[in-house]
Design an enzyme around this catalytic site. Structure first.
Site, PDB file in Angstrom:
ATOM      1  N   GLY A  24       0.815  -1.196   0.000  1.00  0.00           N
ATOM      2  CA  GLY A  24       0.000   0.000   0.000  1.00  0.00           C
ATOM      3  C   GLY A  24       0.856   1.256   0.000  1.00  0.00           C
ATOM      4  O   GLY A  24       2.062   1.215   0.236  1.00  0.00           O
ATOM      5  N   CYS A  25       0.228   2.381  -0.300  1.00  0.00           N
ATOM      6  CA  CYS A  25       0.959   3.636  -0.412  1.00  0.00           C
ATOM      7  C   CYS A  25       1.490   4.093   0.936  1.00  0.00           C
ATOM      8  O   CYS A  25       2.672   4.443   1.064  1.00  0.00           O
ATOM      9  CB  CYS A  25       0.075   4.700  -1.049  1.00  0.00           C
ATOM     10  SG  CYS A  25      -1.553   4.875  -0.297  1.00  0.00           S
ATOM     11  N   TYR A  26       0.633   4.110   1.957  1.00  0.00           N
ATOM     12  CA  TYR A  26       1.115   4.504   3.285  1.00  0.00           C
ATOM     13  C   TYR A  26       2.178   3.532   3.787  1.00  0.00           C
ATOM     14  O   TYR A  26       3.226   3.952   4.274  1.00  0.00           O
ATOM     15  CB  TYR A  26      -0.036   4.557   4.287  1.00  0.00           C
ATOM     16  CG  TYR A  26      -0.990   5.718   4.123  1.00  0.00           C
ATOM     17  CD1 TYR A  26      -0.540   7.036   4.216  1.00  0.00           C
ATOM     18  CD2 TYR A  26      -2.346   5.519   3.913  1.00  0.00           C
ATOM     19  CE1 TYR A  26      -1.426   8.104   4.098  1.00  0.00           C
ATOM     20  CE2 TYR A  26      -3.239   6.579   3.796  1.00  0.00           C
ATOM     21  CZ  TYR A  26      -2.772   7.873   3.892  1.00  0.00           C
ATOM     22  OH  TYR A  26      -3.631   8.928   3.777  1.00  0.00           O
TER      23      TYR A  26
END
Lengths: 351, 351, 351, 351
Positions: free
Chosen positions: D152-154
């Site tokens: 995921g991005c985070y």
């Protein structure tokens, strides 16, 4: 591999030239000049380019025409008008090819320059050697140029959509109105209050009404295409985007089309005119169907989008264009000219 | 104290009406309707108004015309066109004053309505009772109105600058071009992909070219002022601001001014015309000197700014206006009409 | 009616003071000072206030303490630190009440001032007469103040959420972390490259890590509340909005709550603590239910929003606040202090 | 040349995959799937890619796993979680390599998946075959993978800065706080009111406090690195930029550094740790000197920037990172994994 240099590499156009030339497959960037950043590496000044190995080795230096002439085959000038000419003269004399992004060599007449730029032209003798760097129009002349005057951002967004129509005599040359919206990067990287974030965000405003400097080169080019002096209306506006110019052109067709068949026939002529002019051009996109230009579809690219509509209610032709003011409107177009005059594929480093 | 209600209070215009009417010194907001928010307090739906004690007591309810007629002397309709008329009919019959922000009662002719809105007019019998709620033009008629059709946002930005010139025969009515830029709130609070943040930010784009629905009311009002049918050119653009409309008008003066004295004399006429029309108007600001309109100077206010320039190069008159599309272009203007017809000071609750 | 003046009225805080004081029902704005705008009317400098009749009469003048002391009962200083103190000294001596928005009188100790502001304090003798202008904490002291040091924007967003918890010993004073996001107006209206539109738009960046100047006043106030020296972690970030501060606080509760009943019991204590501190405060909004702070709900208001969450997974207390950095974080809070010390209703001119 | 396909190519990650794969020198994009755009060409759906000849020939089709397995060697899934797994199962069975950008295969445990995603895992038997696609950590495992779960991005913005410190035992694993700011593209291309332009512009807001779904994969990876269960604090915020994540990490060093020599010594260890982990990584940029991360320096690139500061006042280590949430945080990283497992240069198509 050609060696290239950039003078004035700290502004937005200069920065974009750095990006394009660092990644260009057929050139080597040998010098970047900027008084304020002298001594720092490209990677330090522009962290976003730090991924390129060259950016960590190449350092900004003070501009010096003599040294540049030795370091580079092609020199890009991304300087304010007036200053650009001072660099161009010794570089051209020393045999360098100069691609100037300023307004200094865009006009044929030093008198018009003085009228619009409020100063004597600094190098009038060079004007006749300069080629207006609009590749879609002057490709042949650019091939042999030693001094390319790369067009302004607004002029590009206005000339490409109108020149074919004028040349084909499809529009009345006396009635052109150009209404343009520009991103804030067009104002340059200057510490002026008017361009602070808080002054631009949530703001839309016209400026230089009714007489913006770019009128001079727009009208000169339109006049050449029309074979007669053309005067136009032009209103630039500042809107809160980083990049992009959206131009809406209000044009009077040379024909009336007060019934559907005539409108359809005239529409076919316009379509054919644009197709003939730009159907094979890599950097002009003729929109189809319901599509209208949107700056977000061209930002970061060297493409200019064009769409048009006939308005049967008013009898007018509306033409709309979108471009990235820093790419097709400045640095990308300058690289396109370089590709042409160096004999590279015209799209090299631009797609 | 008059009792007022809002139907359709969840959109951007409805929200602004809530703000204006909560703080209005001479009205009591007795009902806010919205299907989707029924049951919630104003403070829950709009936390920014939670500082007002009333916001924590007043709850959204399902719209019901019969009940509204009992709860309120004046009912504001902030509904889609078509739906608005369905509410207006029973309210007017029940004796309520209706101020409608939709397009339903702006046109005199149900045929034109059908042409532009692609549906039969839902209440043609009410059209003749409606007053076009542009206070600077129809103040007297608004005083006695039972049904006010509050103008559209684009029409307000175009009509206020052009009507005085048309009535004074200072411009040619056949040549009007209006180029407008609008903030995204104009599209309403609707979950459509086109208005997502990422689709609008860093985007500038035209839409509804060449035939936007607002043309119908603009042309009707211009025709009334000119005493003849007027057809105009109008191009709206979407730009990434929340609020604000900036309109640039390209007009053909009725006189030529090919020398400086004539231009000065004609300029004096325009100045006098605007001064006479708006010199005493609280919500029209005539800019002076070098000043040009900027949406950031009107956002959050009920003011429309106007500036103009004669272009000696083209012989055209350029007029520029700026307004907040949700205030002077919608809810503020609606409250201004309410003030007039209720006999309140016209600026009550608007400064 | 009290007479009030503003020194340094050209920046963002000064402009907001002009707006608030022009519309304040119990004061008359008698002087606005600014070197760069001297001679121009308020309406010329800030077109958005031109609707107020006073704005067209009141002209900016060069700042002059002696003259100000005669013209105004209360003088607001919206000046850089260092310069503010130079104006404060003669004004206080002449008997004017001074409300200073700079950092000059926020600290008790000239040594700490020197440590954080890198210069000798220009008027150390006045420090003991200054009252820290956080009305929710120092309301009584403000009533009798002659010199109010209005708090910084970040400190307001951090102190209001933490002070009640510290005083109630509900959190561990040694573990406070404050992570803040600020709109660009916090940087002031200065022509610096870093705050150009193109440098801020599509950018999010931390700055002054790990030691921002505002730490000095934050820690002084926290230490007073805790009864012991408190050192905190604070990281400010710049985000592309005009206005607003969003602060996220990471706090270590004084109690463990490793099961649901304990967590519920501890949550009740926090709720009661905040309710007791701010339940009656007009400018602190305690959010309920699922609601979390959003700067768009406070921009343009003098309200600070607070929400909190216990995290059973980590045992931490997360507190979030939102305010308008220029209103509650600067000019609105300064007016709130003026209201208190002039005996006006505290909310006068602020709702 | 490998043949590749994209399922779910209409969202922001899908669009970026189209861009990257169209221009990738060693793959041919043979299929793009999307229910809503089936039948349209890539150029019609994404005008900005129209410059690429392939974009005008390749049409979107309805997703069909069986057909995809024949058309492509590698299939990218840019689908919502839950749906992705349904496509992955038949594709893996048919021998295709699957690179999944959803959360479906990022966790080892179907129980944790159910806890955080509130549904039974749709294909638990595949979990053990999936490799977590963080190339800087799992490069070797990716080489032989048939199913890559792209992070995921985070998580990417948090894991890359913390994992080396955890593995080197330079920080206390129990005290990690991650505060992240994300652009709106992270919410996807969905017609929800919360992500309308007017709801996000001039807004900064936290969400999913204190328990965001991405915590599950972050904590699993941190636990693996620490050799013990790690629980962290994580607060995401939405800010008005299109792209970019800026993460600020608050970490407790494993050592005290209450004097300058110890701080310097500990700083050397951190520098060495990062240099060892990322000194040779093409897509991690360790900032030097005064430089701090800024999303505008990474947007459009596959680079993650890292800077760190020791705070002698608090004894904490602050680490800051910036990435493009759609490139290094999603599609770029997925292409990086493809490069590794196909044996291409890791930077192919990414610089």
């Amino acid at each position: 591999m050609k060696k290239v240099a950039i003078v004035g590499a700290s502004g937005y156009s200069g920065e974009e030239l750095v990006r394009l030339l660092l990644h260009h497959p057929q050139v080597e960037l040998t010098a970047v000049n900027s008084r304020q950043n002298a001594g720092r590496t490209v990677a330090q000044v522009f962290p976003k380019f730090a991924g390129h190995p060259k950016s960590r080795m190449l350092r900004f230096t003070e501009p010096n025409a003599e040294r540049l002439a030795k370091l580079a085959d092609v020199v890009f000038l991304a300087l304010p008008h007036g200053v650009a000419a001072e660099f161009a003269v010794p570089l051209v004399q020393a045999g360098s090819i100069v691609i100037d992004l300023s307004a200094d060599f865009r006009l044929k007449s030093p008198e018009v320059y003085k009228e619009f730029y409020a100063q004597e032209h600094p190098a009038p003798e060079l004007l006749k050697r300069a080629v207006y760097g609009l590749p879609e129009v002057y490709r042949k002349q650019i091939q042999d140029a030693v001094l390319v005057a790369s067009p302004g951002c607004y002029p590009t967004s206005i000339l490409l959509p109108t020149l074919p129509l004028l040349r084909a005599k499809l529009i009345n040359p006396t009635s052109i109105i150009a209404d343009s919206l520009s991103g804030v990067s067009g104002a340059g990287r200057k510490g002026e209050l008017d361009y602070l974030f808080c002054e631009c965000h949530e703001s839309a405003r016209p400026y230089s009404v009714p007489r913006h400097r770019h009128l001079s080169e727009i009208e000169e080019q339109l006049s050449l295409a029309a074979g007669a002096k053309v005067t136009i209306q032009f209103t630039p506006h500042l809107i809160p985007v980083n990049r992009g110019i959206l131009t809406t052109l209000y044009l009077a067709p040379a024909e009336h089309f007060n019934d559907a068949p005539r409108a359809a026939a005239f529409g076919d002529k316009i379509a054919a005119c644009y197709q003939s002019a730009y159907g094979q051009e890599p950097f002009v996109r003729l929109l189809e169907g319901e599509a209208l230009p949107d700056t977000k579809n061209v930002v970061g690219t060297n493409v200019l989008e064009i769409a048009w509509r006939l308005d049967p209610r008013t009898g007018r032709l509306i033409v709309l264009s979108a471009e990235d003011n820093i790419v097709k409107g400045a640095s990308g177009q300058a690289v396109q000219s370089m590709n042409i005059l160096c004999g590279f594929p015209e799209t090299a480093g631009l797609v």
